[in-house]
Scaffold this active site. Structure first.
Site: not given
Ligand SMILES: C[S@@+](CC[C@H](N)C(=O)[O-])C[C@H]1O[C@@H](n2cnc3c(N)ncnc32)[C@H](O)[C@@H]1O
Length: 402
Positions: A205, A222, A268, A292-294, A312-313, A363
């Site tokens: 971002y 999707w 998100d 929010g921040d998960f 997977h991230d 990435q």
């Molecule tokens: C790879 S994307 C997947 C998005 C969505 N779930 C999809 O499959 O289309 C990862 C998502 O996690 C969100 N994300 C990353 N870190 C985050 C956090 N700490 N809290 C909330 N969301 C987060 C990102 O903004 C992004 O939208």
């Protein structure tokens, strides 16, 4: 289909002559096909078009004589670039709007390109069967195929244009450093874009424009995979669903359509939610958005948590505590649905998941995994009754219960 005998030398010679004369395999197939022969499905392997099953076998054996497949792989990046450039130049949008076939000169004039370059690009698009061409009095006129109109034109409801743009402008430069990523075992955000490799979403971002492009990429997946993913299991008993890291809300909308009696919340990061509401909301949206921040904040209670392309991230030291936190917040009898491109346990594919895993290497800090890995994580987080559903497309699902 009935198995036929191997091709005779005469037929082989004819095929080779026609191919040398510039004819594509599909056209040769039509020319040679026995009209009584039943039609068979189109395949990535052009030789199957002949309707002669032995021919494909023959060719795979003859790879040692002439490496058809390897050469096709070497040229894979060129094919990608042809489609990327055509999308970026607006070729598919122009051909869709024009309602009639256009010459290279007309396309070049409309799009402000060189005629020679555009003619070669259009010819290559014909070669990969994304466009069609007809010759009239010596001039080639190009038109779109239904597939190009549906998936490559920008404004089609099933457009994958945003996916193409992100692949072209962000993934492609990152893959240019794949060798270094493999050597170093880490992402290439620093070398490619001069950004820290530590905070992956700060890199993703890095500007509003990049955020929009990434969200466009997420959204477009999707369009083609949403239906299969949300219907892989019957989720109707889960009355409150939170899509954790739900980005634009595209998957949540698919869930809301499939399960109208359930409430859908997309959680998100604040700037992602704000951008989703500004650029991706729909007038008839029934889904709710939550900033929010998960990792840092508590999660709302719910019956089902969907994590699509989240695990997977991250490295396990982050993803396992996240799953534990979800387990703690989950209503009893609830569950979690993971959506990922899952590797086969025997490591033999699917090729798409194997390539995605390399994309995660260049990435992010994560990787693609087989179902056994996710099952282990879910069990360690306290979930039970883990069930896997392979959709046969890009993304698979795992459902586990509390
Ligand atoms: C790879 S994307 C997947 C998005 C969505 N779930 C999809 O499959 O289309 C990862 C998502 O996690 C969100 N994300 C990353 N870190 C985050 C956090 N700490 N809290 C909330 N969301 C987060 C990102 O903004 C992004 O939208």
């Amino acid at each position: 289909m009935a198995k036929t005998n191997e091709l005779s030398k005469d037929v082989w010679d004819k095929i080779v002559d026609l191919h040398k004369s510039g004819m594509g395999f599909k056209t040769i197939a039509k020319k040679l096909a026995n009209p009584e022969q039943p039609a068979i499905e189109h395949s990535a392997q052009p030789f199957v078009l002949f309707g002669l099953s032995t021919m494909a076998e023959h060719l795979s054996q003859s790879e040692l004589d002439y490496p058809f497949k390897l050469l096709e792989y070497f040229n894979g990046f060129r094919v990608s670039k042809v489609i990327f450039s055509a999308c970026e130049q607006g070729v598919f949008d122009l051909l869709l709007q024009s309602q009639k076939p256009l010459s290279a000169a007309e396309v070049a004039r409309e799009l402000g390109t060189s005629e020679d370059g555009m003619e070669r690009l259009l010819d290559a698009l014909v070669g990969v069967e994304v466009l069609e061409v007809e010759l009239t009095q010596g001039t080639a006129y190009y038109s779109s195929t239904d597939v190009a109109n549906l998936y490559l034109a920008k404004n089609s409801p099933k457009s994958l244009y945003d996916m193409v743009i992100y692949q072209s402008q962000t993934i492609y430069p990152l893959w240019n450093n794949l060798g270094d990523a493999v050597r170093e075992g880490k992402n290439q955000n620093e070398k490619t874009f001069g950004l820290s490799s530590e905070d992956i979403f700060s890199a993703i971002y890095r500007s509003e424009e990049e955020m929009l492009k990434f969200m466009g990429l997420m959204n477009s997946s999707w369009v083609i995979d949403g239906h299969d993913v949300v219907n892989a299991f019957d989720l109707s008993r889960f009355k409150s669903i939170v899509d954790v890291g739900g980005c634009t809300g595209a998957l949540a909308r698919e869930l809301a359509m499939a399960y109208p009696a359930s409430t859908l919340t997309v959680l998100d990061l604040p700037k992602v939610i704000q951008t989703a509401q500004k650029h991706f909301s729909q007038s008839d949206d029934t889904i709710k958005f939550l900033e929010g921040d998960f990792f840092k904040e508590d999660l709302p209670a719910a019956d089902l948590y969907v994590l699509a392309r989240i695990i997977h991230d991250w490295k396990e030291e982050k993803s396992l505590p996240l799953l534990r936190k979800i387990h703690a917040a989950c209503n009893s009898g609830g569950g979690v649905l993971l959506v990922e491109a899952m590797l086969l346990e025997n490591r033999r594919g699917p090729i798409m998941a194997q390539l995605f895993s390399l994309s995660m290497l260049v990435q992010t800090e994560g990787k693609e995994q087989p179902p056994s890995h996710y099952t282990r994580l879910l069990t360690a987080a306290g979930f039970t009754e883990v069930r896997v559903c392979r959709t046969g497309k890009s993304y698979d699902t795992i459902l586990a219960l509390k």
